[in-house]
Design an enzyme around this catalytic site. Structure first.
Site, PDB file in Angstrom:
ATOM      1  N   TYR A 140      12.406 -14.669 -29.208  1.00 16.51           N
ATOM      2  CA  TYR A 140      11.295 -13.780 -28.859  1.00 16.51           C
ATOM      3  C   TYR A 140      10.052 -14.064 -29.702  1.00 16.51           C
ATOM      4  O   TYR A 140       8.951 -13.651 -29.364  1.00 16.51           O
ATOM      5  CB  TYR A 140      11.699 -12.307 -29.024  1.00 16.51           C
ATOM      6  CG  TYR A 140      12.622 -11.792 -27.933  1.00 16.51           C
ATOM      7  CD1 TYR A 140      13.135 -12.657 -26.976  1.00 16.51           C
ATOM      8  CD2 TYR A 140      12.975 -10.456 -27.859  1.00 16.51           C
ATOM      9  CE1 TYR A 140      13.987 -12.205 -25.984  1.00 16.51           C
ATOM     10  CE2 TYR A 140      13.826  -9.993 -26.862  1.00 16.51           C
ATOM     11  CZ  TYR A 140      14.325 -10.866 -25.929  1.00 16.51           C
ATOM     12  OH  TYR A 140      15.164 -10.421 -24.944  1.00 16.51           O
ATOM     13  N   LYS A 190      26.443 -18.340 -29.360  1.00 19.09           N
ATOM     14  CA  LYS A 190      26.754 -19.335 -28.332  1.00 19.09           C
ATOM     15  C   LYS A 190      26.827 -20.677 -29.055  1.00 19.09           C
ATOM     16  O   LYS A 190      26.121 -21.643 -28.729  1.00 19.09           O
ATOM     17  CB  LYS A 190      25.654 -19.283 -27.250  1.00 19.09           C
ATOM     18  CG  LYS A 190      25.939 -20.092 -26.018  1.00 19.09           C
ATOM     19  CD  LYS A 190      27.013 -19.501 -25.120  1.00 19.09           C
ATOM     20  CE  LYS A 190      27.285 -20.424 -23.956  1.00 19.09           C
ATOM     21  NZ  LYS A 190      28.518 -20.100 -23.239  1.00 19.09           N
ATOM     22  N   ASP A 222      29.002 -15.042 -23.671  1.00 23.50           N
ATOM     23  CA  ASP A 222      29.464 -14.832 -22.293  1.00 23.50           C
ATOM     24  C   ASP A 222      30.775 -14.053 -22.279  1.00 23.50           C
ATOM     25  O   ASP A 222      30.966 -13.124 -21.488  1.00 23.50           O
ATOM     26  CB  ASP A 222      29.581 -16.165 -21.534  1.00 23.50           C
ATOM     27  CG  ASP A 222      30.155 -17.301 -22.368  1.00 23.50           C
ATOM     28  OD1 ASP A 222      30.327 -17.118 -23.599  1.00 23.50           O
ATOM     29  OD2 ASP A 222      30.444 -18.372 -21.818  1.00 23.50           O
ATOM     30  N   ASP A 246      19.502  -7.797 -27.181  1.00 25.35           N
ATOM     31  CA  ASP A 246      18.706  -7.073 -26.180  1.00 25.35           C
ATOM     32  C   ASP A 246      19.569  -6.828 -24.938  1.00 25.35           C
ATOM     33  O   ASP A 246      19.645  -5.717 -24.406  1.00 25.35           O
ATOM     34  CB  ASP A 246      17.485  -7.943 -25.824  1.00 25.35           C
ATOM     35  CG  ASP A 246      16.427  -7.164 -25.065  1.00 25.35           C
ATOM     36  OD1 ASP A 246      16.641  -5.965 -24.809  1.00 25.35           O
ATOM     37  OD2 ASP A 246      15.389  -7.757 -24.722  1.00 25.35           O
ATOM     38  N   ASP A 250      21.865  -3.127 -23.691  1.00 25.46           N
ATOM     39  CA  ASP A 250      21.670  -2.431 -22.408  1.00 25.46           C
ATOM     40  C   ASP A 250      23.004  -2.302 -21.670  1.00 25.46           C
ATOM     41  O   ASP A 250      23.282  -1.292 -21.033  1.00 25.46           O
ATOM     42  CB  ASP A 250      20.677  -3.185 -21.518  1.00 25.46           C
ATOM     43  CG  ASP A 250      19.253  -2.680 -21.703  1.00 25.46           C
ATOM     44  OD1 ASP A 250      18.971  -2.126 -22.787  1.00 25.46           O
ATOM     45  OD2 ASP A 250      18.432  -2.831 -20.784  1.00 25.46           O
TER      46      ASP A 250
END
Ligand code: NAD
Length: 361
Positions: A140, A190, A222, A246, A250
């Site tokens: 980001y 990852k 994943d 992020d 959610d």
């Protein structure tokens, strides 16, 4: 006297923060406290008033106050602005300027709301996990970023990068939180594909040596996304970077039934005097689809303020009382529309705020 900067932001931000202000007024009046509120602008409303989503006055006030309570930013009317002027830039900007690198996002499923989750009761009932997300680094913020024309076509690019010191400090934050909970950290990355994640995993192993009482495990993102809906109760503290955090937070929000229930804290490092910069905000956005209709659930914002009482103002007793007040109105069957189920009583944003305050007095 504690000084708290109030930044309602956009959309439902104003409605939900108004309920938290009522809570603060009630604590001041009935619990002999003196929290002084300073009001500021951020996001689209700040852009409309000043031409910047993060005005200088807001930043100055943020640095002077003991803590910040923020609603949410964003809205369709600002989507066509230049990227640097968009509301979300204000939010990313204040987090970065205050170096609020540690984002805590608890996901707790209150037994009263087990039916609000789309998952089976036995999968989520009793869920209590904490997501610790790195907030001011990674893709980001990474440079270089941008658009260019390359080989005769449009090309967009971002950079995912972390210094080891950035990884280590969020690692320490997560391990210290785990020490106060079930003493288990699951670090999500990852590392099988990304070098930056290989470094993340290596540094987490090093940091873990300082916390022999905490168990560290690793999981690919994943798999973590899948495990969160398959068996979320296996987790205690989930530790992850800015981008994965992020998304996973959610997902965790929906385990609890509604984005409207999830609070968050963003914390910086302690200075020489032990003072720590901090900002508290609900996990959800400005929900333009329901703004101004009295439909927004203010619980995430009110619980965010409960986190402020606990983490920044050393008022654990008051934080517990506020959390109990929320539980107690849920016990009585009051619900905003987002968590409404059969047999429960629907209330507006403001009625929900008033009901919570009535339990505090
Ligand atoms: P959102 O979180 O605003 O809304 C997603 C869905 O959840 C909507 O249907 C909304 O009505 C519902 N919802 C959210 N909060 C609720 C609440 N308190 N009570 C009841 N229902 C609630 O996400 P979005 O729609 O993707 O984004 C809307 C705007 O918010 C965008 O401009 C986005 O950039 C911004 N945003 C801001 C933040 C933030 O300020 N921290 C976070 C996410 C998105």
């Amino acid at each position: 006297m504690s000084k708290i900067l109030i930044l309602p932001g956009d959309g439902i931000g104003k409605e939900i923060v108004a309920q938290a202000i009522k809570v603060i007024d009630s604590l001041n009046a009935n619990h002999n406290m003196s929290m002084n509120l300073v009001h500021g602008l951020i996001g689209g409303s700040a852009y409309d008033a000043t031409g910047s989503p993060l005005p200088e006055e807001t930043l100055i006030a943020a640095k002077e106050c003991d803590s910040i309570l923020l609603g949410a930013v964003g809205g369709h009317q600002w989507e066509s602005l230049e990227r640097e002027l968009r509301p979300e830039r204000g939010l990313l900007g204040i987090r970065a300027e205050l170096d609020l690198f540690s984002n805590l996002r608890p996901a707790i499923l209150y037994p009263q709301l087990a039916n609000a989750s789309t998952l089976k009761n036995e999968v989520v009932s009793g869920l209590d996990l904490m997501i610790v997300r790195e907030l001011v680094g990674g893709i980001y913020f990474g440079q270089p970023r941008g658009f260019e024309i390359k080989d005769g076509e449009r090309f967009g690019f971002n950079s995912a990068n972390y210094f080891e010191s950035e990884i280590a400090r969020i690692g320490h934050s997560a391990f210290q939180i785990a020490q106060k909970r079930d003493k288990r950290v699951c670090s999500i990355d990852k590392a099988n594909v990304l070098e930056v994640c290989e470094l993340w995993r290596e540094v987490m192993e090093e940091v873990s040596k300082d916390y022999p009482d905490v168990e560290l495990s690793h999981m690919y993102v994943d798999n973590a996304a899948m495990q969160l809906v398959r068996a979320p109760k296996q987790f205690d503290v989930i530790l992850t970077d800015n981008l994965f955090g992020d998304i996973l937070s959610d997902e965790a929000a929906m385990l609890t039934g509604s984005l409207g229930l999830l609070p968050s804290a963003s914390l910086g490092a302690k200075d020489k005097n032990g003072k720590m910069r901090s900002m508290y905000e609900p996990v959800h956005g400005s929900a333009p689809d329901i703004a101004g209709k009295g439909l927004a659930n203010p619980i995430a914002t009110i619980l965010s303020f409960a986190m402020a009482l606990k983490y920044s103002l050393n008022l654990d007793k008051e934080a517990d009382a506020l959390e109990k007040a929320v539980q107690s109105i849920l016990d009585e069957g009051l619900r905003t529309k987002d968590i409404l189920s059969k047999g429960m009583k629907e209330v507006s944003t403001s009625e929900m705020g008033d009901a919570i305050i009535s339990k505090l007095q």
